[in-house]
Design an enzyme around this catalytic site. Sequence first.
Site, PDB file in Angstrom:
ATOM      1  N   GLY A 300       0.938  -1.442  -0.165  1.00  0.00           N
ATOM      2  CA  GLY A 300      -0.106   0.132  -0.258  1.00  0.00           C
ATOM      3  C   GLY A 300       1.080   1.411   0.118  1.00  0.00           C
ATOM      4  CB  SER A 301      -0.005   4.452   1.476  1.00  0.00           C
ATOM      5  OG  SER A 301      -1.506   4.080   0.750  1.00  0.00           O
ATOM      6  CB  VAL A 302       4.657   1.802   3.697  1.00  0.00           C
ATOM      7  CG1 VAL A 302       4.225   2.132   4.648  1.00  0.00           C
ATOM      8  CG2 VAL A 302       4.510   0.369   2.995  1.00  0.00           C
ATOM      9  CG  MET A 303       4.779  -0.191  -1.636  1.00  0.00           C
ATOM     10  SD  MET A 303       6.542  -0.447  -1.340  1.00  0.00           S
ATOM     11  CE  MET A 303       7.643  -0.485  -3.272  1.00  0.00           C
ATOM     12  CE  LYS A 304      -0.201   6.285  -2.070  1.00  0.00           C
ATOM     13  NZ  LYS A 304      -1.279   7.412  -1.090  1.00  0.00           N
TER      14      LYS A 304
END
Length: 574
Positions: A300-304
């Site tokens: 999820g968003s921790v990859m942004k």
Amino acid sequence: MSQRRKGSPTRSEMAPLGSGRYRFMVFIVMAALALLVGRIVDLHVLNRLFLQDQGDARTLRVEAIDAHRGMITDRNGDPLAISTPVVTLWANPQQLPDDRIQRLMLAKALGVELDALNERIELYAEHEFMYLERRMTPVAAQQVLDLHLPGVYGKHEYKRYYPSGEVTAQLVGITNIDDQGQEGLELAYNSYLAGDPGKRLVLKDRKDRLVKDLRLIEEAKPGGDLTLAIDLRLQYMAYRELKAAVNEHNADGGTLVMMDARNGEVLAMANVPSYNPNNRSELDAEGLRNQAVTDVFEPGSVMKPLAMSAALATDKFAPETIVDTSPGYMRLDGKYTISDFRNYGKLTMGGILLHSSNVGMSRVALQLDNDAIWNRYHELGLGQVPGTGFPGEASGSLPVPYNWSESKRATMAYGYGLAVSALQLASAYTAIANDGKRLPASLLELSEPADGKRVMSERIADNLLLMLEQIVQPGAGGSRAAVPGYRIAGKTGTVRKVTSEGYQTSAYRSLFAGIAPVSDPRIVTVVMIDHPKGQEYYGGLVSAPVFARVVGKALRLLDVLPDKQEAMGDADKS
């Protein structure tokens, strides 16, 4: 002159009979002597070596000397796995007494019912070996041996004991009944830890009792000691806080990985649920897996931030670049809708991370080359085995960028369509903490710092670090990760769980990946809570507080000096 009685034999008549008897007796005696001499020659000359070997085989034994298994310790020398002496009792069923009283005494000393003991003896009646009890304490075993019952013997062995119990169970692993590695690092380094057994020549009587220890044939070589990178103090804190969070939110489980941002050593690796390796009577197979290494999930968003590093490496984007996210959603490939929590309007690159804008991240990704984000993820070690040597470590999933649609490129940028382990994610974040160089994870203490692989410039890493620091400021989505006295950087993530039936509407994974302190990064920590079932399930509400409690205590234990936090302004919760 006396007259010969009538009918008596004359001397001449008696002589042949007497002479024949004498000769016969002499012959018998000489033959017996010849046979005796021949037998002596046969025993002492012709067959001496054979007979001596046969005699030795019935009295001399070559016995194995168990090697002491090496100790596993944390980086400070605190024991995580040690071997203690035990005694295994065995018996020859054919030599065991039939007397009921003696059988009753044996059963009582072993702590079993007489009927159960008799059934086992009957089962092995045609054999010459059976175990009575494995791995007894020397004191308890001696009480049985002191009965001096025929057919009962003892063998000295070692048993593995784990002082830290369930706190390090999945990392350290366990050995089986024969003291061979079965799980975890016990399995991975079994040949190194096990050592080589020795041999000794002993003299035993016909009842297999030791008469004399004759000589040492070969010394046992003890196994090597293994020093892990984890700090047991940090490990205890991580496990305690993780378990408390799982219970508080009625979650299925959780994982925490803490890495040294300077060299890649894993300082803590905790999983819930766990198990007690010293008591396996109620062992749950679910607790055996070291989920931080073997299990993968969509991040999820921790990859942004990691995807954004690819954008900042081009001449199209800079930290101050403005991206219009209006009207708060976008449709791709004619059928997929990507949306934000609300319409954030125009955002800088830092603002995209601050508000965790899927629309903003997607619009950035679609302006990059098709393989730009994939290349960055690959450079960060995703889709590849971490190389720690841990059994069953997962490589994750990073699909090759062949013929990707716009929706595929967009979702990859905000953490969907790929799978990573918590360890891989922590290692990837070391690139941001370590001036652009990713550090491979090490479960063992390193004698010298590992060489990091540069995946982004120092300037990009510094910019990302400052952007992530905004997310932990008061009012922002990651504010609950703040640690008083220290500057913290991090990113929240809330991702829907996927099953064979597709994405679940009410099952989530809550994540937080963070770095501390920003002024001089020392540790990188990833927290994942699996399927929290309470009212709170966002990463900023569930995982961020765990990060704060663990990292705050860790920084103090590691003697990291506090630094001054500067307010970065309020921001909306994402």
